[in-house]
Design a protein around this motif. Structure first.
Motif, PDB file in Angstrom:
ATOM      1  N   GLN A  36      -9.086  -3.120   2.523  1.00 55.58           N
ATOM      2  CA  GLN A  36      -8.166  -4.222   2.810  1.00 55.58           C
ATOM      3  C   GLN A  36      -6.736  -3.752   2.534  1.00 55.58           C
ATOM      4  O   GLN A  36      -6.502  -2.961   1.623  1.00 55.58           O
ATOM      5  CB  GLN A  36      -8.491  -5.420   1.910  1.00 55.58           C
ATOM      6  CG  GLN A  36      -9.949  -5.855   1.963  1.00 55.58           C
ATOM      7  CD  GLN A  36     -10.338  -6.394   3.320  1.00 55.58           C
ATOM      8  OE1 GLN A  36      -9.709  -7.321   3.829  1.00 55.58           O
ATOM      9  NE2 GLN A  36     -11.385  -5.813   3.920  1.00 55.58           N
ATOM     10  N   VAL A  37      -5.783  -4.267   3.303  1.00 53.37           N
ATOM     11  CA  VAL A  37      -4.384  -3.904   3.078  1.00 53.37           C
ATOM     12  C   VAL A  37      -3.902  -4.566   1.793  1.00 53.37           C
ATOM     13  O   VAL A  37      -3.903  -5.797   1.680  1.00 53.37           O
ATOM     14  CB  VAL A  37      -3.491  -4.316   4.261  1.00 53.37           C
ATOM     15  CG1 VAL A  37      -2.024  -4.005   3.937  1.00 53.37           C
ATOM     16  CG2 VAL A  37      -3.924  -3.603   5.530  1.00 53.37           C
ATOM     17  N   ARG A  38      -3.523  -3.758   0.833  1.00 46.59           N
ATOM     18  CA  ARG A  38      -2.967  -4.285  -0.420  1.00 46.59           C
ATOM     19  C   ARG A  38      -1.447  -4.393  -0.330  1.00 46.59           C
ATOM     20  O   ARG A  38      -0.851  -5.392  -0.697  1.00 46.59           O
ATOM     21  CB  ARG A  38      -3.343  -3.368  -1.585  1.00 46.59           C
ATOM     22  CG  ARG A  38      -2.994  -3.908  -2.962  1.00 46.59           C
ATOM     23  CD  ARG A  38      -2.796  -2.794  -3.970  1.00 46.59           C
ATOM     24  NE  ARG A  38      -1.544  -2.078  -3.735  1.00 46.59           N
ATOM     25  CZ  ARG A  38      -1.228  -0.928  -4.331  1.00 46.59           C
ATOM     26  NH1 ARG A  38      -2.086  -0.358  -5.158  1.00 46.59           N
ATOM     27  NH2 ARG A  38      -0.071  -0.342  -4.070  1.00 46.59           N
ATOM     28  N   THR A  39      -0.809  -3.309   0.152  1.00 40.11           N
ATOM     29  CA  THR A  39       0.642  -3.283   0.320  1.00 40.11           C
ATOM     30  C   THR A  39       0.935  -2.727   1.703  1.00 40.11           C
ATOM     31  O   THR A  39       0.539  -1.605   2.015  1.00 40.11           O
ATOM     32  CB  THR A  39       1.317  -2.396  -0.743  1.00 40.11           C
ATOM     33  OG1 THR A  39       0.873  -2.794  -2.042  1.00 40.11           O
ATOM     34  CG2 THR A  39       2.825  -2.505  -0.664  1.00 40.11           C
ATOM     35  N   ALA A  40       1.594  -3.506   2.529  1.00 35.59           N
ATOM     36  CA  ALA A  40       1.846  -3.081   3.914  1.00 35.59           C
ATOM     37  C   ALA A  40       3.204  -2.397   4.045  1.00 35.59           C
ATOM     38  O   ALA A  40       4.157  -2.715   3.327  1.00 35.59           O
ATOM     39  CB  ALA A  40       1.784  -4.281   4.852  1.00 35.59           C
TER      40      ALA A  40
END
Length: 541
Positions: free
Chosen positions: A99-103
């Protein structure tokens, strides 16, 4: 035109045919229309600088020793910039997919591009190597190992810097040339759950709060998107790029295992095809790494440490030295010819983890010194108690495997299969570099060489015993990587090859072995001829 139709990363190692491809591409494109996850958008194409000038005072930090011009090749270095996501396993840590934590974390890395000087001589194949960072400085390992195949075929080779600890050392080597390099951690230090800052005791650039290892995955995807693109920034824009493969060795072999398991199938082009056509993990032992700086690597029994049910062709090449020392024995896998899940695992009989050949292709010593303490003061050299490092020539064996991967994807010709190296489970005890206990040992022949595995003329027509390890000596912590060999005495050679005409008998057996290996596609003809030539020059006894 030459054309072809427990948490391992943060340990510092001291140490099918076109129709099938089209069908798969259409299926992937259709899937991309229904999936709205950010992972299914077209992979962004990064920006690239002009080639960095090579001057008398500043040049690329890279493996040397090859006269590229003599082979009709060029080398250029570029800075590559973009944004990358940092991923995790969701808030509870149990998500099945990253999952994207920091984009959108910005980065600037570098790429080294080796390609035919004349684009008309380009094969259409690009290999992307993730440079190895384990020694504290950025270096290619697979390039020197398979360079002869790449240059004679007219492939292109793109080496990319993927781990930030070596960005720090590159800046010490050439502060001006590499000033813009950055893989900064997008989280402020107080929000990070691991690592230290430079002013804290025990600080290690390998796990620093200044950096984020988890930017690697998007950087690798974007490198492939770049070389396939029509962007004016693409260093290969004048080349007809048709196939792109990725490889990595040892630590970056671990990286590639993780990328294949969790990212490769979601990294796509606008037409829905994956950015890569196949992956070759060398000496990666099947192990994954954490997907971000502070995550924990998936365990062997977790699905997220395994390739998905459908995946691009994947080849795993492990040396004898990886079976116990890197714990490859604990990460078993099986060959597959499934159209959407091709897999090969190879175990190289007699081979050490680190091919001694690559010592001939290191960057200049004075530049390694500038890389900093921990790089220059830990020699990457053999110094075992035994007199001689293991010289089994991986540089003759691996090119055929890379060529077989290309044939698999481009022509639909499945690679040969090999049995594993023979192991006696429950007999003996080994300890891996990750402190795992492995209750097993190798089965060996009367000469002390292992049985099974990918065979070579060296182990089937032996003049030495090839051991994967070496006895440690103070100041030489990489001995485990080099292994050692014990050359046969004249008496032993005479017992094997006869009292009369032993040299002629030895060469005849080598020729027969090479012929069989070439026919079975374990050797390319060119490497086979080199083995024969070396045999003819070898005194027996």
């Amino acid at each position: 035109m030459n054309s072809k139709s427990g948490n391992g990363v943060n340990v510092r190692f001291i140490q099918p045919d076109a129709r099938r491809r089209s069908v798969r591409g259409l299926a992937l494109f259709a899937a991309s229309l229904v999936l709205s996850s950010p992972g299914h958008a077209a992979t962004p194409v990064p920006e690239v600088s002009a080639a960095i000038p090579d001057t008398s005072t500043s040049h690329p930090f890279t493996a040397g020793g090859t006269d590229l011009a003599a082979h009709g090749f060029r080398l250029d270095e570029y800075l590559m910039s973009g944004t990358a996501n940092v991923y995790d396993w969701g808030r509870d840590g149990n998500a099945a997919k990253p999952q994207v934590r920091t984009a959108g974390a910005p980065y600037t890395t570098r790429i080294l591009v080796r390609a035919p000087s004349d684009p008309a001589k380009f094969s259409g194949v690009v290999w992307v190597e993730m440079n190895n960072p384990s020694r504290g400085w950025d270096v290619e390992v697979e390039w020197p190992t398979v360079q002869e195949k790449v240059m004679r075929d007219g492939d292109a080779w793109v080496a990319v810097t993927v781990k930030p600890n070596v960005i720090a050392s590159l800046k010490r080597i050439d502060p001006e040339r590499y000033a813009r390099l950055a893989m900064d951690n997008p989280l402020p230090p107080e929000q990070q759950t691991c690592g230290k800052l430079p002013n804290e005791d025990g600080y290690d650039e390998n796990l620093s709060k200044l950096y984020e290892n988890g930017l690697t995955w998007d950087i690798l995807s974007q490198t492939a998107a770049l070389v396939r693109s029509k962007s004016k920034d693409n260093p290969l824009r004048a080349y007809d790029v048709r196939y792109v493969f990725a490889t990595g060795e040892s630590q970056t072999g671990f990286f590639l295992n993780t990328y294949g398991a969790n990212f490769a199938e979601d990294a796509k082009l606008e037409n829905g095809h994956t950015v890569y056509d196949g992956l070759v993990s060398v000496s990666g032992a099947g192990r994954p790494v954490p997907i971000n700086q502070c995550a924990t690597a998936a365990a062997a029994n977790e699905p997220r440490s395994q390739l998905p049910a459908k995946h691009m062709p994947f080849m795993r090449i492990d040396a004898q030295g990886d079976i116990f020392q890197l714990g490859s024995h604990l990460w078993p896998a099986a060959d597959s010819d499934a159209p959407d899940a091709g897999y090969r695992i190879y175990e190289l009989a007699g081979a050490p983890h680190g091919p001694s050949w690559i010592v001939n292709y290191q960057p200049p010593a004075n530049e390694i010194v500038r890389a900093g303490k921990g790089a220059w003061d830990v020699p990457y050299a053999y110094g075992g108690a035994e007199p001689k490092a293991n010289h089994l020539p991986r540089q003759y064996i691996e090119p055929a495997m890379f060529a077989n991967m290309e044939r698999w994807v481009i022509k639909g010709i499945a690679p040969p299969r090999a049995e594993p190296i023979h192991v006696k489970d429950g007999v003996g005890s080994q300890t891996s570099l990750f402190n795992e206990t492995i209750n097993a040992s190798f089965e060996k022949d009367e000469h002390g060489n292992v049985l099974g595995g990918v065979r070579s003329a060296n182990v089937d027509v032996p003049i030495a015993t090839y051991d994967e390890s070496a006895t440690a000596q103070p100041g030489y912590p990489y001995n485990w990587s080099f292994g050692h060999q014990e050359d046969f005495t004249g008496e032993v050679l005479q017992k094997i090859y006869g009292l009369v005409g032993p040299h002629q008998e030895y060469v005849a057996r080598i020729k027969a072995s090479v012929e069989a290996l070439v026919k079975a596609r374990w050797l390319e003809p060119e490497e086979g001829q080199k083995i024969i030539m070396e045999a003819e020059l070898t005194p027996i006894p």
